[in-house]
Design an enzyme around this catalytic site. Structure first.
Site, mmCIF file in Angstrom:
data_model
loop_
_atom_site.group_PDB
_atom_site.id
_atom_site.type_symbol
_atom_site.label_atom_id
_atom_site.label_comp_id
_atom_site.label_asym_id
_atom_site.label_seq_id
_atom_site.Cartn_x
_atom_site.Cartn_y
_atom_site.Cartn_z
ATOM 1 N N SER A 13 -13.835 1.168 7.558
ATOM 2 C CA SER A 13 -13.926 1.952 6.328
ATOM 3 C C SER A 13 -13.825 1.085 5.077
ATOM 4 O O SER A 13 -14.633 1.212 4.150
ATOM 5 C CB SER A 13 -12.840 3.037 6.318
ATOM 6 O OG SER A 13 -11.560 2.475 6.506
ATOM 7 N N TRP A 14 -12.872 0.166 5.037
ATOM 8 C CA TRP A 14 -12.664 -0.644 3.846
ATOM 9 C C TRP A 14 -13.779 -1.677 3.672
ATOM 10 O O TRP A 14 -14.285 -1.877 2.557
ATOM 11 C CB TRP A 14 -11.302 -1.312 3.915
ATOM 12 C CG TRP A 14 -10.801 -2.012 2.683
ATOM 13 C CD1 TRP A 14 -10.049 -3.151 2.653
ATOM 14 C CD2 TRP A 14 -10.973 -1.627 1.307
ATOM 15 N NE1 TRP A 14 -9.751 -3.502 1.356
ATOM 16 C CE2 TRP A 14 -10.311 -2.576 0.501
ATOM 17 C CE3 TRP A 14 -11.645 -0.577 0.682
ATOM 18 C CZ2 TRP A 14 -10.280 -2.517 -0.881
ATOM 19 C CZ3 TRP A 14 -11.616 -0.509 -0.711
ATOM 20 C CH2 TRP A 14 -10.938 -1.460 -1.476
ATOM 21 N N LYS A 111 -4.849 -6.303 5.003
ATOM 22 C CA LYS A 111 -3.451 -6.178 4.593
ATOM 23 C C LYS A 111 -2.551 -6.150 5.829
ATOM 24 O O LYS A 111 -2.263 -5.085 6.381
ATOM 25 C CB LYS A 111 -3.271 -4.923 3.740
ATOM 26 C CG LYS A 111 -4.107 -4.954 2.459
ATOM 27 C CD LYS A 111 -4.067 -3.656 1.699
ATOM 28 C CE LYS A 111 -4.915 -3.737 0.430
ATOM 29 N NZ LYS A 111 -4.935 -2.471 -0.328
ATOM 30 N N GLY A 142 -4.507 -4.106 -4.017
ATOM 31 C CA GLY A 142 -4.308 -2.992 -4.928
ATOM 32 C C GLY A 142 -4.579 -1.644 -4.293
ATOM 33 O O GLY A 142 -5.030 -1.548 -3.146
ATOM 34 N N LYS A 197 3.785 -2.557 2.272
ATOM 35 C CA LYS A 197 3.742 -1.155 1.845
ATOM 36 C C LYS A 197 3.368 -0.239 3.006
ATOM 37 O O LYS A 197 3.709 0.947 3.003
ATOM 38 C CB LYS A 197 2.792 -0.982 0.663
ATOM 39 C CG LYS A 197 1.395 -1.576 0.840
ATOM 40 C CD LYS A 197 0.409 -0.680 1.515
ATOM 41 C CE LYS A 197 -0.938 -1.365 1.669
ATOM 42 N NZ LYS A 197 -1.953 -0.552 2.337
ATOM 43 N N ASP A 250 -0.330 -0.103 -4.941
ATOM 44 C CA ASP A 250 -0.778 0.058 -3.559
ATOM 45 C C ASP A 250 0.238 0.872 -2.750
ATOM 46 O O ASP A 250 -0.132 1.671 -1.882
ATOM 47 C CB ASP A 250 -0.983 -1.316 -2.924
ATOM 48 C CG ASP A 250 -1.946 -1.285 -1.745
ATOM 49 O OD1 ASP A 250 -2.504 -0.209 -1.456
ATOM 50 O OD2 ASP A 250 -2.132 -2.328 -1.112
ATOM 51 N N THR A 254 -0.682 4.388 -0.788
ATOM 52 C CA THR A 254 -0.560 4.418 0.674
ATOM 53 C C THR A 254 0.532 5.367 1.146
ATOM 54 O O THR A 254 0.404 5.979 2.206
ATOM 55 C CB THR A 254 -0.277 2.994 1.203
ATOM 56 O OG1 THR A 254 -1.242 2.102 0.651
ATOM 57 C CG2 THR A 254 -0.370 2.938 2.718
ATOM 58 N N ARG A 261 -3.771 5.689 7.170
ATOM 59 C CA ARG A 261 -3.479 5.789 8.606
ATOM 60 C C ARG A 261 -1.984 5.649 8.852
ATOM 61 O O ARG A 261 -1.435 6.264 9.769
ATOM 62 C CB ARG A 261 -4.222 4.698 9.370
ATOM 63 C CG ARG A 261 -5.724 4.766 9.260
ATOM 64 C CD ARG A 261 -6.374 3.535 9.884
ATOM 65 N NE ARG A 261 -7.748 3.378 9.436
ATOM 66 C CZ ARG A 261 -8.480 2.317 9.683
ATOM 67 N NH1 ARG A 261 -7.969 1.312 10.378
ATOM 68 N NH2 ARG A 261 -9.715 2.232 9.241
ATOM 69 N N ASN A 262 -1.332 4.823 8.053
ATOM 70 C CA ASN A 262 0.101 4.608 8.229
ATOM 71 C C ASN A 262 0.882 5.862 7.880
ATOM 72 O O ASN A 262 1.833 6.232 8.571
ATOM 73 C CB ASN A 262 0.544 3.426 7.363
ATOM 74 C CG ASN A 262 -0.149 2.146 7.784
ATOM 75 O OD1 ASN A 262 0.198 1.527 8.775
ATOM 76 N ND2 ASN A 262 -1.164 1.747 7.027
#
Length: 339
Positions: A13-14, A111, A142, A197, A250, A254, A261-262
């Site tokens: 996705s990213w 990340k 970010g 994060k 960020d 998140t 997802r996290n």
């Protein structure tokens, strides 16, 4: 602005969202995937349905399952593969660059932290790629969910490099009317903030599923950020970084969004699902699970107090219930804020 050739490694996705930004900016972008059928869908249907649903992709975005074809003549190579695949893909990139006798700027947008070695994403890449083939290194950090970027939700990120000229080059290539890029030179702080994060986001999802309101979420967010900053400073990061886009920005994105997802993993843990069930249900990499273990181990090594990280570690790896973990945190001895 002159046209730049950009190779994006990783069609999740990213990676897809960032490649689409570059294509919309009029640059020549090649998106590499290890699945030929995914490349065919992107090229022929201009969608990446597994990761981006039915959101249309720019028709100029070209995908390929051939890394050499993706990297050929590229000036910038953007790595956006999961942490667990970063080193392997970087090694493959090194062989391709050697064969092409080509020098590139490497930009990392993953990340996470490698288990056991505790290496950050860009550190893994630069260890695997011959320095003679690299003319600069940067990181994109970010608050930036792919789902928002692809829909042109106004997004602010930072291009981070110890060489400001490299950061400014990335800034120029990626900036547009809905994707605004700042610059920063704190690579360690930005990468650590981006990885850590995800740990707090797991806790935030658990709180949400357990029915806790703004007070508890604000407490987790604030004290979680303090833990991230403490560990970052133990590695020499600039404290200001944690108050910027790579840090608090960020973390907010998140730890408050179902796009994370996290966060969704934490939500399922709060519902009583096992870690194995959560991983199976997600079907995609949940970076925060391995990062929690790494952060817990680093905190012990550096003698940094990280009670929230420890609590989330116990939920993930020691079968402690979220309710018991919260009770233990609330039962800690009171102290002065800032400790």
């Amino acid at each position: 602005m002159s046209k730049t050739i950009v190779a994006v490694l990783g069609a999740g996705s990213w990676g897809t969202a960032l490649a689409n930004v570059v294509a919309e900016n009029g640059h020549d972008v090649r998106l590499w995937t290890h699945r030929a059928e995914q490349a065919d869908e992107i090229n022929n249907q201009h969608t990446n349905s597994k990761y981006m649903g039915d959101n249309p992709l720019n028709v100029k975005l070209v995908a390929t399952a051939d890394m050499q074809a993706a990297v050929l003549d590229a000036e910038i190579v953007l790595s956006v593969v999961p942490t667990q695949a970063t080193r392997q893909v970087a090694s493959q990139l090194n062989l391709v660059l050697q064969e092409l006798q080509q020098e590139v700027t490497i930009v990392g947008a993953t990340k996470g932290i490698e288990p056991e070695t505790y290496k950050l994403a860009v550190e893994m890449i630069t260890e695997e790629v011959d320095p003679a083939l690299v003319d600069g290194v940067a990181v994109i950090a970010g608050p930036s969910h792919a789902e928002g970027v692809i829909k042109h939700d106004p997004t602010l990120v930072t291009a981070v490099s110890e060489d400001l000229a490299i950061a400014e080059r990335v800034q120029e290539v990626f900036s547009n009317a809905t994707f605004r890029v700042y610059t920063n030179d704190d690579v360690i702080g930005s990468e650590l903030a981006g990885a850590l994060k995800n740990v707090v986001a797991i806790g935030a999802g658990a709180l949400d599923s357990l029915g806790y309101d703004a007070n508890a979420k604000a407490a987790l967010f604030t004290r979680g950020l303090a833990e991230i900053a403490r560990l970052g400073q133990a590695f020499g990061a600039d404290p200001i970084t944690f108050m910027g886009l790579a840090g608090v920005g960020d973390l907010f994105a998140t730890a408050t969004s179902v796009h994370s997802r996290n966060f969704r993993a934490g939500y399922q843990l709060g519902e009583g699902k096992s870690l194995a069930e959560v991983v199976a249900n997600m079907g995609m990499v949940i970076e925060g699970i391995s990062t929690t273990k790494v952060a817990y181990e680093l905190a012990q090594q550096k003698h940094v107090d990280m009670p929230i990280t420890e609590a989330i570690y116990q939920v993930l790896y020691e079968d402690v219930s979220p309710d018991d973990a919260i009770a233990k945190l609330m039962g800690r001895a009171v102290q002065k804020e800032g400790k």
